[in-house]
Design a protein around this motif. Structure first.
Motif, PDB file in Angstrom:
ATOM      1  N   ILE A  74       0.833  -1.205   0.000  1.00  0.00           N
ATOM      2  CA  ILE A  74       0.000   0.000   0.000  1.00  0.00           C
ATOM      3  C   ILE A  74       0.866   1.252   0.000  1.00  0.00           C
ATOM      4  CG2 ILE A  74      -1.604   1.336   1.420  1.00  0.00           C
ATOM      5  CD1 ILE A  74      -2.904  -1.323   2.214  1.00  0.00           C
ATOM      6  N   CYS A  75       1.910   1.274   0.813  1.00  0.00           N
ATOM      7  CA  CYS A  75       2.806   2.435   0.858  1.00  0.00           C
ATOM      8  C   CYS A  75       3.497   2.634  -0.487  1.00  0.00           C
ATOM      9  CB  CYS A  75       3.838   2.266   1.966  1.00  0.00           C
ATOM     10  SG  CYS A  75       3.151   2.341   3.638  1.00  0.00           S
ATOM     11  N   ALA A  76       3.946   1.541  -1.094  1.00  0.00           N
ATOM     12  CA  ALA A  76       4.606   1.636  -2.399  1.00  0.00           C
ATOM     13  C   ALA A  76       3.639   2.169  -3.452  1.00  0.00           C
ATOM     14  CB  ALA A  76       5.156   0.276  -2.810  1.00  0.00           C
ATOM     15  N   LEU A  77       2.402   1.707  -3.411  1.00  0.00           N
ATOM     16  CA  LEU A  77       1.400   2.179  -4.368  1.00  0.00           C
ATOM     17  C   LEU A  77       1.101   3.662  -4.168  1.00  0.00           C
ATOM     18  CD1 LEU A  77      -1.033  -0.874  -4.276  1.00  0.00           C
ATOM     19  CD2 LEU A  77       0.457  -0.215  -6.164  1.00  0.00           C
ATOM     20  N   MET A  78       1.068   4.106  -2.919  1.00  0.00           N
ATOM     21  CA  MET A  78       0.854   5.530  -2.645  1.00  0.00           C
ATOM     22  C   MET A  78       1.993   6.366  -3.225  1.00  0.00           C
ATOM     23  SD  MET A  78      -0.527   5.621   1.290  1.00  0.00           S
ATOM     24  CE  MET A  78      -2.136   5.019   1.752  1.00  0.00           C
ATOM     25  N   ILE A  79       3.218   5.863  -3.083  1.00  0.00           N
ATOM     26  CA  ILE A  79       4.379   6.590  -3.592  1.00  0.00           C
ATOM     27  C   ILE A  79       4.329   6.671  -5.118  1.00  0.00           C
ATOM     28  CG2 ILE A  79       6.895   6.465  -3.861  1.00  0.00           C
ATOM     29  CD1 ILE A  79       6.945   5.283  -0.994  1.00  0.00           C
ATOM     30  N   MET A  80       3.979   5.564  -5.775  1.00  0.00           N
ATOM     31  CA  MET A  80       3.879   5.596  -7.233  1.00  0.00           C
ATOM     32  C   MET A  80       2.769   6.543  -7.686  1.00  0.00           C
ATOM     33  SD  MET A  80       4.762   1.924  -8.907  1.00  0.00           S
ATOM     34  CE  MET A  80       3.405   1.011  -8.189  1.00  0.00           C
ATOM     35  N   GLY A  81       1.652   6.536  -6.964  1.00  0.00           N
ATOM     36  CA  GLY A  81       0.583   7.471  -7.290  1.00  0.00           C
ATOM     37  C   GLY A  81       1.035   8.908  -7.154  1.00  0.00           C
ATOM     38  N   ARG A  82       1.851   9.174  -6.126  1.00  0.00           N
ATOM     39  CA  ARG A  82       2.404  10.513  -5.937  1.00  0.00           C
ATOM     40  C   ARG A  82       3.300  10.891  -7.115  1.00  0.00           C
ATOM     41  NH1 ARG A  82       1.666  15.396  -3.475  1.00  0.00           N
ATOM     42  NH2 ARG A  82       3.650  16.463  -3.269  1.00  0.00           N
ATOM     43  N   ALA A 407       7.359  12.998 -16.800  1.00  0.00           N
ATOM     44  CA  ALA A 407       6.006  12.455 -16.901  1.00  0.00           C
ATOM     45  C   ALA A 407       5.982  11.112 -17.626  1.00  0.00           C
ATOM     46  CB  ALA A 407       5.086  13.458 -17.602  1.00  0.00           C
ATOM     47  N   VAL A 408       6.653  11.044 -18.768  1.00  0.00           N
ATOM     48  CA  VAL A 408       6.652   9.797 -19.548  1.00  0.00           C
ATOM     49  C   VAL A 408       7.332   8.684 -18.761  1.00  0.00           C
ATOM     50  CG1 VAL A 408       7.474   8.688 -21.658  1.00  0.00           C
ATOM     51  CG2 VAL A 408       6.598  11.033 -21.743  1.00  0.00           C
ATOM     52  N   LEU A 409       8.420   9.025 -18.073  1.00  0.00           N
ATOM     53  CA  LEU A 409       9.142   8.032 -17.278  1.00  0.00           C
ATOM     54  C   LEU A 409       8.268   7.509 -16.146  1.00  0.00           C
ATOM     55  CD1 LEU A 409      11.751   6.530 -16.661  1.00  0.00           C
ATOM     56  CD2 LEU A 409      12.528   8.531 -15.376  1.00  0.00           C
ATOM     57  N   ALA A 410       7.586   8.419 -15.427  1.00  0.00           N
ATOM     58  CA  ALA A 410       6.714   7.996 -14.328  1.00  0.00           C
ATOM     59  C   ALA A 410       5.582   7.103 -14.835  1.00  0.00           C
ATOM     60  CB  ALA A 410       6.146   9.224 -13.609  1.00  0.00           C
ATOM     61  N   ALA A 411       5.000   7.478 -15.977  1.00  0.00           N
ATOM     62  CA  ALA A 411       3.927   6.662 -16.551  1.00  0.00           C
ATOM     63  C   ALA A 411       4.446   5.284 -16.957  1.00  0.00           C
ATOM     64  CB  ALA A 411       3.327   7.376 -17.762  1.00  0.00           C
ATOM     65  N   ALA A 412       5.668   5.239 -17.492  1.00  0.00           N
ATOM     66  CA  ALA A 412       6.253   3.954 -17.900  1.00  0.00           C
ATOM     67  C   ALA A 412       6.505   3.061 -16.689  1.00  0.00           C
ATOM     68  CB  ALA A 412       7.551   4.195 -18.664  1.00  0.00           C
ATOM     69  N   ILE A 413       6.975   3.652 -15.598  1.00  0.00           N
ATOM     70  CA  ILE A 413       7.225   2.884 -14.377  1.00  0.00           C
ATOM     71  C   ILE A 413       5.922   2.317 -13.829  1.00  0.00           C
ATOM     72  CG2 ILE A 413       7.973   3.057 -11.971  1.00  0.00           C
ATOM     73  CD1 ILE A 413      10.044   5.122 -12.903  1.00  0.00           C
ATOM     74  N   MET A 414       4.892   3.153 -13.798  1.00  0.00           N
ATOM     75  CA  MET A 414       3.598   2.687 -13.309  1.00  0.00           C
ATOM     76  C   MET A 414       3.040   1.584 -14.208  1.00  0.00           C
ATOM     77  SD  MET A 414       1.064   2.658 -11.258  1.00  0.00           S
ATOM     78  CE  MET A 414       0.999   4.108 -10.203  1.00  0.00           C
ATOM     79  N   LEU A 438      12.102   2.698  -8.222  1.00  0.00           N
ATOM     80  CA  LEU A 438      12.454   3.350  -9.481  1.00  0.00           C
ATOM     81  C   LEU A 438      11.997   4.807  -9.501  1.00  0.00           C
ATOM     82  CD1 LEU A 438      11.713   0.560 -12.131  1.00  0.00           C
ATOM     83  CD2 LEU A 438      13.934   1.551 -11.541  1.00  0.00           C
ATOM     84  N   MET A 439      10.849   5.087  -8.883  1.00  0.00           N
ATOM     85  CA  MET A 439      10.388   6.475  -8.796  1.00  0.00           C
ATOM     86  C   MET A 439      11.396   7.330  -8.039  1.00  0.00           C
ATOM     87  SD  MET A 439       7.295   7.202 -10.136  1.00  0.00           S
ATOM     88  CE  MET A 439       5.802   6.409 -10.731  1.00  0.00           C
ATOM     89  N   PHE A 440      11.995   6.766  -6.985  1.00  0.00           N
ATOM     90  CA  PHE A 440      13.015   7.489  -6.223  1.00  0.00           C
ATOM     91  C   PHE A 440      14.296   7.661  -7.034  1.00  0.00           C
ATOM     92  CE2 PHE A 440      10.886   5.786  -2.222  1.00  0.00           C
ATOM     93  CZ  PHE A 440      10.310   6.999  -1.917  1.00  0.00           C
ATOM     94  N   VAL A 441      14.779   6.553  -7.583  1.00  0.00           N
ATOM     95  CA  VAL A 441      16.071   6.552  -8.271  1.00  0.00           C
ATOM     96  C   VAL A 441      16.070   7.503  -9.461  1.00  0.00           C
ATOM     97  CG1 VAL A 441      17.673   5.123  -9.607  1.00  0.00           C
ATOM     98  CG2 VAL A 441      16.651   4.222  -7.508  1.00  0.00           C
ATOM     99  N   THR A 442      14.953   7.547 -10.188  1.00  0.00           N
ATOM    100  CA  THR A 442      14.877   8.386 -11.379  1.00  0.00           C
ATOM    101  C   THR A 442      14.489   9.832 -11.083  1.00  0.00           C
ATOM    102  OG1 THR A 442      12.583   7.686 -11.738  1.00  0.00           O
ATOM    103  CG2 THR A 442      14.313   6.423 -12.838  1.00  0.00           C
ATOM    104  N   GLY A 443      14.171  10.143  -9.837  1.00  0.00           N
ATOM    105  CA  GLY A 443      13.831  11.513  -9.476  1.00  0.00           C
ATOM    106  C   GLY A 443      12.391  11.898  -9.711  1.00  0.00           C
ATOM    107  N   CYS A 444      11.532  10.929 -10.048  1.00  0.00           N
ATOM    108  CA  CYS A 444      10.107  11.252 -10.208  1.00  0.00           C
ATOM    109  C   CYS A 444       9.485  11.662  -8.871  1.00  0.00           C
ATOM    110  CB  CYS A 444       9.359  10.047 -10.782  1.00  0.00           C
ATOM    111  SG  CYS A 444       9.860   9.595 -12.452  1.00  0.00           S
TER     112      CYS A 444
END
Length: 599
Positions: A74-82, A407-414, A438-444
């Motif tokens: 759940i925490c990971a999903l919240m972070i990706m949503g962010r 934006a494109v990178l975050a969408a690709a990760i999700m 990956l969201m952290f590492v890439t700076g998203c």
């Protein structure tokens, strides 16, 4: 007839009921009730351990939720949503749905419910909701229906769609697997899909028309009128205004945008028409018209500095004080961009000052006076230097601009996380955790912004629900309840047997967990079918459906908890909307099972 439940089983049922009552009454915050529940379980099992366990084993059980994979997921999903929100990755989808909502709110909600239902038939429930959740939060901010009125209906549509196929949820797979191990024929992916589709059609009017009316509006009422900022629109060669008249582009602009110049004929490059609007309105107008409201060279400079220094671009409002050197100057003569590397996007003049002094310079630009509010964009350090050196008062409400380059990178990760989980390549816990990293590492998502993505209320609620689920299972309370139910079913009609099994499993799934409900309910249903001479398949499907009827409490399923913070929901919101839906679905599904299997 089952005997008297063990002391531990009795205590587990008492604690579960007490927690439910405390949540439903709403007199104490959810966090306090959750922590008290964990504390009661920890202290109780320390002094009165479960059979063949020690005091420290009870402590491990009580606090296991904080390290459980469900909480990590759940925490990971919240972070990706962010990550999707702060990069603006979902803005195109949000704008598309926004058009539908602007045309008709009810039509927009209906399309959304059908979309959620359809997607969850083939993709696991949690990834579907994770994809849709930020979109509907963004829609709420853009003036569509408030999030509190859409998220619970949306979540219910996802859950109903998820029970239409064996691959819709992991719980469905678990029930089917247990039944096969017990000797029942394998159930195909779409064997029970027609039943769920009919039940979904029955439930849809409730989700669409009734459920939103049972939910409050979580938007904060405010008497503050949004500031209107005056600025110059810079029309470039590729602007959508070039060669067009205002009447052509006006309908596509936000309602609060006003063109103050009387422009005759078509617009040409390098024109600088005077416009005004709210901050959000100006941003939308810039995107629609492909134009800027500040010199392009300073905007490019800010973006380059943001990338070099790895800092977010911020927009703040600043008030001109009597001591400011800006008093009497226009923006072109102020030198703000050259001195500080920030861009003034617009000027708001309070109504009490309008007409009181000379307002315009020779070029027609507004002269700044004491009390004007500037809308300024830049990096935090540059903004602080500007405010300090030019005697400006920074107001509250600083807002970070989306990092659209990511934006494109975050969408690709999700998408990658959702896809790998939906096809079963990786468990959702692993794919979500990998996506968050990956969201952290890439700076998203920045490490210092994690707190904004997570909800303390949801975290402790998840931990408490996991502890309750374990104690209900380990104490034997679930088995005792199942045995008690089996005794009374011999005197009921087949339809009533199906409804009773479904309600029993629904009770377990709303207070324990889907896995507990599946592992306890499936063998019981198989045994009851043998004792009563009924076909096992409809009874097993009653268990499968009951495991998915988790609408009545936020602790019933992880998607319920994901929407809790964004919708500002209370425990009673789930009860008020979920209990009628449970009754409706149990009645409909029981009838359809009886008709389908000729019982």
């Amino acid at each position: 007839m089952p005997g008297i439940p063990s002391p531990h089983a009795l205590a587990a049922m008492i604690v579960t009921v007490a927690m439910f009552v405390a949540f439903a009454r709403g007199r104490m915050p959810v966090e306090i009730v959750s922590l008290l529940t964990i504390a009661v379980i920890a202290v109780g099992l320390y002094f009165f351990p479960l059979p063949e366990t020690g005091p420290t084993d009870g402590l491990a059980l009580a606090f296991s939720g904080f390290g459980h994979y469900a909480l990590i997921t759940i925490c990971a999903l919240m972070i990706m949503g962010r990550g999707l929100v702060v990069t603006g990755a979902l803005e195109p989808a949000a704008r598309l749905l926004e058009r539908v909502f602007k045309w008709n709110l009810q039509a927009g909600l209906l399309v959304s419910l059908l979309l959620a239902f359809t997607l969850s038939m083939g993709v696991n429930d949690t990834p579907v909701l994770v994809l849709l959740l930020p979109i509907f939060v963004a829609l709420a901010h853009r003036g569509a229906m408030p999030a509190s009125k859409t998220l619970i209906p949306l979540n219910a549509a996802v859950l109903i769609g998820g029970m239409a196929t064996t691959i819709g949820t992991s719980t469905n797979i678990l029930v089917v697997s247990i039944a096969r191990d017990l000797g029942m024929r394998p159930i195909g992916v779409f064997d029970f899909t027609p039943i769920v589709l009919v039940a979904g059609l029955v439930a849809l009017p409730y989700l669409w028309l009734v459920m939103p009316r049972l939910l409050g509006d979580n938007r904060v009422a405010s008497d503050v009128v949004l500031r209107r900022f005056h600025t110059r629109l810079r029309i470039g060669d590729d602007s959508a205004l070039v060669g067009r008249e205002l009447a052509e582009v006006g309908p596509g602009l936000p309602d609060d945008i006003i063109f103050h110049d009387q422009n005759e004929g078509v617009f040409a490059p390098q024109q600088r028409p005077h416009i005004s609007g709210t901050h959000e309105g100006l941003e939308e107008a810039m995107r629609t018209l492909r134009s800027d409201i500040a010199p392009s060279w300073v905007l490019d400079r800010i973006k380059r500095s943001s990338q070099t220094k790895a800092q977010d671009i911020v927009v703040v409002e600043m008030t001109v004080t009597p001591d400011s050197r800006l008093v009497g100057r226009t923006l072109p003569t102020s030198g703000i961009a050259d001195l500080y590397g920030v861009a003034v996007l617009g000027i708001h003049r309070p109504a009490r000052l309008v007409g009181g002094q000379e307002q315009h310079g020779e070029s027609g630009d507004l002269r700044m006076v004491e009390g004007d509010v500037l809308l300024v964009m830049g990096l935090p350090d540059d903004l602080q230097q500007f405010a300090r050196n030019d005697s400006l008062l920074t107001l509250d409400g600083a807002r970070e601009l989306p990092r659209r380059s990511k934006a494109v990178l975050a969408a690709a990760i999700m998408f990658g996380s959702v896809f790998t989980a939906s096809i079963g390549l990786l468990p959702i816990a692993i794919s979500a955790l990998a996506g968050a990293i990956l969201m952290f590492v890439t700076g998203c998502v920045k490490f210092d912004r994690v707190g904004r993505a997570l909800s303390a209320k949801v975290i402790v609620l998840v931990a408490a629900s996991i502890a309750i689920g374990r104690i209900v299972g380990d104490s034997g309370a679930a088995d005792w309840l199942g045995s008690l139910m089996a005794v009374g079913l011999a005197y009921l009609s087949p339809a009533a047997v199906l409804a009773a099994i479904m309600l029993f499993v629904t009770l377990l799934t709303n207070f324990a967990s889907n896995a507990t409900a599946a592992t306890v309910g499936t063998p019981i249903a198989f045994s009851i079918a043998a004792k009563l001479g009924l076909p096992p398949e409809p009874l097993v499907l009653a268990v499968l459906f009951g495991c998915n009827l988790c609408y009545a409490t936020p602790i019933a399923y992880q998607t319920n908890m994901l929407i809790m913070a964004e919708g500002s929901y209370e425990f009673k919101d789930y009860i008020r909307t979920g209990v009628p839906l449970v009754i409706l679905m149990v009645t409909t599904l029981s009838f359809l099972l009886v008709m389908t299997y000729g019982m």
